[in-house]
Design an enzyme around this catalytic site. Structure first.
Site, PDB file in Angstrom:
ATOM      1  N   LYS A  33      10.059  14.911 -18.908  1.00 18.55           N
ATOM      2  CA  LYS A  33      10.383  16.305 -18.841  1.00 18.55           C
ATOM      3  C   LYS A  33      11.189  16.672 -20.378  1.00 18.55           C
ATOM      4  O   LYS A  33      11.027  17.857 -20.761  1.00 18.55           O
ATOM      5  CB  LYS A  33      11.249  16.549 -17.746  1.00 18.55           C
ATOM      6  CG  LYS A  33      12.875  15.963 -17.777  1.00 18.55           C
ATOM      7  CD  LYS A  33      13.584  16.267 -16.606  1.00 18.55           C
ATOM      8  CE  LYS A  33      14.802  15.496 -16.807  1.00 18.55           C
ATOM      9  NZ  LYS A  33      15.861  15.995 -17.824  1.00 18.55           N
ATOM     10  N   THR A  34      12.007  15.965 -20.788  1.00 13.65           N
ATOM     11  CA  THR A  34      12.467  16.114 -22.142  1.00 13.65           C
ATOM     12  C   THR A  34      11.596  16.313 -23.081  1.00 13.65           C
ATOM     13  O   THR A  34      11.905  17.499 -24.078  1.00 13.65           O
ATOM     14  CB  THR A  34      13.460  14.965 -22.473  1.00 13.65           C
ATOM     15  OG1 THR A  34      14.385  14.492 -21.380  1.00 13.65           O
ATOM     16  CG2 THR A  34      14.310  15.171 -23.779  1.00 13.65           C
ATOM     17  N   ASP A 218      18.254  22.456 -17.912  1.00 16.92           N
ATOM     18  CA  ASP A 218      17.809  21.165 -17.541  1.00 16.92           C
ATOM     19  C   ASP A 218      18.447  20.479 -16.215  1.00 16.92           C
ATOM     20  O   ASP A 218      19.813  21.105 -16.184  1.00 16.92           O
ATOM     21  CB  ASP A 218      18.093  20.318 -18.628  1.00 16.92           C
ATOM     22  CG  ASP A 218      17.662  18.829 -18.692  1.00 16.92           C
ATOM     23  OD1 ASP A 218      16.516  18.693 -17.604  1.00 16.92           O
ATOM     24  OD2 ASP A 218      17.946  18.068 -19.310  1.00 16.92           O
ATOM     25  N   GLU A 219      17.887  19.866 -15.347  1.00 14.95           N
ATOM     26  CA  GLU A 219      18.508  19.238 -14.522  1.00 14.95           C
ATOM     27  C   GLU A 219      18.930  20.136 -13.560  1.00 14.95           C
ATOM     28  O   GLU A 219      20.172  20.092 -12.634  1.00 14.95           O
ATOM     29  CB  GLU A 219      19.617  18.028 -14.731  1.00 14.95           C
ATOM     30  CG  GLU A 219      19.211  17.042 -15.655  1.00 14.95           C
ATOM     31  CD  GLU A 219      18.518  15.797 -14.844  1.00 14.95           C
ATOM     32  OE1 GLU A 219      18.001  16.112 -13.661  1.00 14.95           O
ATOM     33  OE2 GLU A 219      18.047  15.047 -15.575  1.00 14.95           O
ATOM     34  N   GLN A 249      15.763  14.158  -6.997  1.00 14.01           N
ATOM     35  CA  GLN A 249      16.624  13.582  -7.222  1.00 14.01           C
ATOM     36  C   GLN A 249      18.062  14.249  -7.438  1.00 14.01           C
ATOM     37  O   GLN A 249      18.967  14.177  -8.315  1.00 14.01           O
ATOM     38  CB  GLN A 249      16.259  13.266  -8.991  1.00 14.01           C
ATOM     39  CG  GLN A 249      15.045  12.575  -8.875  1.00 14.01           C
ATOM     40  CD  GLN A 249      14.832  12.075 -10.650  1.00 14.01           C
ATOM     41  OE1 GLN A 249      15.538  11.318 -11.162  1.00 14.01           O
ATOM     42  NE2 GLN A 249      13.749  12.585 -11.215  1.00 14.01           N
ATOM     43  N   ARG A 600      13.722   3.842 -11.144  1.00 16.03           N
ATOM     44  CA  ARG A 600      14.443   3.548 -12.341  1.00 16.03           C
ATOM     45  C   ARG A 600      13.680   1.990 -12.819  1.00 16.03           C
ATOM     46  O   ARG A 600      13.866   1.880 -14.204  1.00 16.03           O
ATOM     47  CB  ARG A 600      15.971   2.749 -12.264  1.00 16.03           C
ATOM     48  CG  ARG A 600      16.753   4.003 -11.895  1.00 16.03           C
ATOM     49  CD  ARG A 600      16.615   5.237 -12.464  1.00 16.03           C
ATOM     50  NE  ARG A 600      16.053   6.233 -11.871  1.00 16.03           N
ATOM     51  CZ  ARG A 600      15.151   7.249 -12.508  1.00 16.03           C
ATOM     52  NH1 ARG A 600      15.830   7.736 -13.529  1.00 16.03           N
ATOM     53  NH2 ARG A 600      14.667   8.201 -11.853  1.00 16.03           N
TER      54      ARG A 600
END
Length: 730
Positions: A33-34, A218-219, A249, A600
């Protein structure tokens, strides 16, 4: 091909090329995503000549990384482009518009220290007990109210006029008055004051909408009420708003995050474009299959399914242990093996649901000589509540230890403030007796209530000192002290997430004392405290460069490791009982947290649970987490579970056999508790719970494994999922 699109998959390209209008990018775990956000900014700058862009995120680290990546993609970064955290973005605006609030641009921003200092003064001037109305607690509470956009008056109206709410409202109001008089904002003001500014000044709102016609967030799943209000205001009529996030998330509802912000984006913007980034580039396909199937059980989510083209990788390993000590030992054995094969410690992480679980792993790693660091927290024996209780034990062991006594003489609150402590010291010097003896004197110049509490504490210590002399074990002393000091009831009554975590840590301290007793030839309280003093005197770990990472799953979000150990997968621990009881969708947030933990891991994932655990000296049977039955059995390979054997205690039936039974009989491995239909539960029934005792059912809702009951125990009401809660109908 446009260089900005090289190496991107089709959905990533769509996200980069979508320029105008509202855009929702659902970015699954490890989906890049970044990269998509930064390439989209670069596309606006290079190919469309648009520099009227602001991009906001949550941490300075994320903002810095984002800006650095943009710099690597474009010839130069225009001054109008802003890539900031929510708070720094709002501070940028407030510095330029401070006159709206009667300030100049040089106003002060109170950090936590200054905020707590002012609150401490307010509490003192209102003649309130600073041990009950703690500045740190008040600071967090008031910041939470500002995140919900609640003034002192609005808070009082919403909560009702209880003694507590009236007092907090008065503190909040006076705190705001003094802060304004000092021409200062606190951290919680920054976003809310900006929202107020934009709501009340159409000219200022129009100015910044023209300055930044393209807004990126973002987020987005982590945004709260005030952040949502800010984003909606900035989006304006042009609605050139692009939000990026993953509803799967969303794990921060306890600090105000509202999953509804991302779930309802298409309702807020009916003409929005939705792009799903579902390909994971981080983890093996076994891990992704496990995570994808587990999260599909949630109902509060956007329909999507993460996948990967990575190799299948190693099977997920599921370990069953007798208790937490064997669980930590099992992890250490594997970590040693990985390290021997050339894998650095820093590529390995151990996750747990609550901070209290770290003790076992810290002890096992320390005994094995393996370096470790606690990420985002303190080592077990460095935590404040542990130091407080060690101070209590120190006084029992050494009644002349005045430093330890002064640390806890008013904790929990006993009405003995700073002036009371000064009087105790003066009386002690005047009479030539110890501070502890002073507490037992009738002539001590304290207020009646404080004197009574001081005498009560003196009697507690006196009784326990006598019991030590008569041979009571350290754990017996600790358990009695925990109860009679008022610490246990104080933390239970506070009832916050923080207080429950502290109570869990104290429970682990008692467990550590019992383990010491088992292993010592002649256990004594004095020797145990000597061992603890050596642990707390250990050098700090700041200089370490290679170490195993220990952290809660909440702290693991945004990180990745080659090897992950996810521990404590029992009902009541993960999912956590408090989350299940206090939230209508608590099980779904816990499942999202489990999903975050799984994703993770890049290559190796070890899941583990215990058959028993200790709680304040009592051994309790545990039920495996409901989430384990949701992991497809093919993820575990040919062997569904590895039974870690030790010489200390034989293992019971492995989970493998239970899973096979489930598959063969079409019966859940974890349905060890009778269904509500079998129990015939209905409102008004009296039931017995192992921990809370006898109570009355007030409501029954849901079906089958999702059946939930509310039970009133005295003045307290608790919620339980029947399928995972041992209840006895009376």
């Amino acid at each position: 091909m446009d260089p900005l699109l090289e190496g991107l998959n089709e959905e990533q390209k769509k996200a980069v090329l979508q320029v105008s209008g509202p855009v929702l990018i659902l970015a699954g775990a490890g989906s890049g995503k970044t990269r998509v956000i930064t390439h989209r900014i670069a596309n606006l700058l290079i190919n469309h000549g648009i520099d009227r862009i602001c991009a906001v995120t949550f941490t300075n680290k994320a903002a810095a990384e984002m800006l650095e990546r943009v710099k690597n993609l474009v010839p130069f970064v225009p001054g109008n482009l802003q890539v900031k955290t929510f708070h720094s973005f709002c501070l940028y605006i407030l510095r330029r518009e401070a006159t709206f609030f009667g300030f100049d641009s040089g106003f002060t921003v109170y950090d936590t220290t200054l905020q707590e200092s002012l609150l401490k003064q307010v509490v003192k001037d209102l003649s309130l007990d600073p041990k009950f109305y703690k500045p740190s607690m008040l600071g967090n509470y008031i910041s939470g109210l500002k995140d919900k956009m609640l003034s002192p008056e609005a808070y009082l109206e919403k909560e009702g006029r209880t003694d507590f709410s009236k007092t907090v409202s008065a503190i909040y109001k006076e705190y705001e008055r003094r802060k304004d008089a000092s021409r200062a904002f606190d951290f919680g003001d920054l976003i809310w004051k900006t929202v107020q500014l934009l709501q009340k000044s159409p000219e200022v709102l129009d100015k910044y909408r023209r300055k930044w016609e393209y807004v990126m967030v973002d987020e987005y799943q982590d945004t709260n009420k005030v952040q949502y209000a800010l984003v909606i205001l900035l989006a304006g009529e042009k609605k050139n708003l692009c939000v990026v996030g993953d509803d799967d998330q969303s794990i921060y509802s306890w600090r105000g995050a509202d999953i509804g912000n991302i779930l309802n984006f298409e309702k807020d913007f009916p003409d929005s474009v939705v792009i799903k980034l579902e390909e994971n580039y981080r983890s093996s396909s076994n891990i992704i299959l496990a995570a994808s199937k587990v999260i599909s059980n949630n109902t509060q989510r956007k329909q999507k399914e993460i996948f990967t083209n990575n190799p299948e990788g190693s099977p997920v390993v599921l370990n069953e242990f007798q208790n937490e000590s064997e669980e930590s030992h099992g992890a250490v054995v594997r970590i040693r093996s990985f390290y021997s094969s050339g894998i650095e410690y820093k590529k390995i992480a151990i996750f747990y649901r609550t901070n209290s679980q770290s003790r076992y792993f810290e002890e096992a790693l320390r005994n094995a000589g393996i370096p470790y660091k606690i990420f985002g927290g303190f080592r077990f024996f460095d935590r404040a509540e542990i130091k407080d209780f060690i101070a209590y034990l120190n006084v029992v062991s050494n009644p002349l230890d005045s430093v330890s006594l002064l640390r806890i003489v008013n904790y929990p609150p006993r009405g003995i403030g700073d002036s009371g402590i000064d009087k105790i010291r003066e009386f002690s010097l005047e009479k030539g007796i110890s501070l502890l003896e002073t507490l037992g004197q009738e002539e001590i110049p304290l207020k009646k209530a404080a004197k009574s509490k001081g005498k009560e504490l003196y009697n507690v210590f006196n009784d326990l000192i006598e019991k030590v002399e008569k041979g009571s074990s350290p754990s017996e002393i600790a358990l009695e002290l925990l109860n009679r000091s008022g610490l246990m009831s104080y933390l239970k009554e506070e009832g916050t997430e923080e207080s429950i975590a502290r109570l869990e840590n104290l429970q682990e301290l008692v467990n550590s004392i019992e383990e010491y007793e088992k292993n010592a030839d002649s256990p004594s309280l004095e020797e145990y405290l000597n061992q603890i003093s050596l642990l707390t005197s250990e050098e700090d770990t700041k200089e370490l460069t290679d170490y195993v990472n220990l952290m809660t799953v909440h702290n693991a979000k945004g990180l990745e490791f080659k090897i992950v150990f996810l521990s404590g997968l029992e009902e009541g621990t993960f999912p956590h009982s408090m989350s299940l009881e206090d939230s209508q969708h608590g099980d779904e947030e816990e499942r999202r947290l489990f999903y975050v933990a799984l994703t993770r891991a890049r290559e190796d994932l070890f899941l583990s649970y215990c058959r028993t655990s200790r709680k304040f000296g009592k051994v309790e049977d545990r039920i495996p987490s409901r989430f384990l039955s949701e992991v497809p059995r093919e993820c575990f390979g040919n062997q569904y579970t590895n039974r870690e054997r030790t010489a200390r205690r034989p293992q019971g039936p492995p989970l493998a056999s239970k899973i096979r039974e489930r598959d063969e009989e079409n019966d859940s491995v974890f349905s060890e508790t009778p269904s509500p239909e079998n129990l015939g539960l209905k409102p008004g029934d009296r039931v017995k719970h192992k921990q809370f005792g006898t109570g009355t059912i007030t409501t029954v809702s849901g079906k089958e494994k999702n059946t939930k009951v509310s039970i009133r125990f005295g003045n307290v009401e608790k919620n339980f999922f029947v399928a995972y809660t041992p209840l006895e109908k009376l």
